[in-house]
Design an enzyme around this catalytic site. Sequence first.
Site, short mmCIF file in Angstrom:
data_model
loop_
_atom_site.label_atom_id
_atom_site.label_comp_id
_atom_site.label_asym_id
_atom_site.label_seq_id
_atom_site.Cartn_x
_atom_site.Cartn_y
_atom_site.Cartn_z
N TYR A 84 54.78 43.43 5.53
CA TYR A 84 55.04 42.39 4.54
C TYR A 84 56.41 41.76 4.77
O TYR A 84 56.56 40.54 4.69
CB TYR A 84 54.94 42.95 3.12
CG TYR A 84 53.60 43.57 2.78
CD1 TYR A 84 52.41 43.02 3.23
CD2 TYR A 84 53.52 44.72 2.00
CE1 TYR A 84 51.18 43.59 2.93
CE2 TYR A 84 52.30 45.30 1.69
CZ TYR A 84 51.14 44.73 2.16
OH TYR A 84 49.93 45.29 1.85
N GLU B 206 52.39 44.19 -4.97
CA GLU B 206 53.13 45.42 -5.19
C GLU B 206 52.54 46.46 -4.26
O GLU B 206 51.34 46.44 -3.96
CB GLU B 206 53.09 45.86 -6.66
CG GLU B 206 51.71 46.20 -7.14
CD GLU B 206 51.66 46.45 -8.64
OE1 GLU B 206 52.41 45.81 -9.39
OE2 GLU B 206 50.85 47.30 -9.03
#
Length: 146
Positions: free
Chosen positions: A114, A103
Amino acid sequence: MSIISQIEACDFERLYEIEQQAHLVPWSFGTLKNNQGERYLNLKLIENNQIIGFAICQTVLDEATLFNIAILPTYQGCGFGKLLLGKLIFQLKEKGVQTLWLEVRESNSARFLYEKIGFNEVDIRKNYYPKPSGGRENAVVMACYL
């Protein structure tokens, strides 16, 4: 030349220094030290004989969660985060991990790294992270299927 290896007990002072510089709301020294053990795959990144980054990752069965990744700000944007994540993913695959979770703050530019590596947005946690100036910020939950 970059070297990536397991975090050792003698590394924590340096890791804490990096943590303080790299994150908007950094972990405490205790939190950093407590996220260690046999269920963790924790790596440090060394450049020019100096630790410049680290990753803290917990594994449970065939899943893993990247709890923390930090690169010294002077080295950010130079591919070191991608290098460290690549090595982490390689080692997780060797351990039979099939999914890596994380997260990230909605405002964190690392989200784009990412996504490039193969993470997909799975969920939004509304008002999850505190802001240093007050208020809250959403967390983006992401998964990478290895």
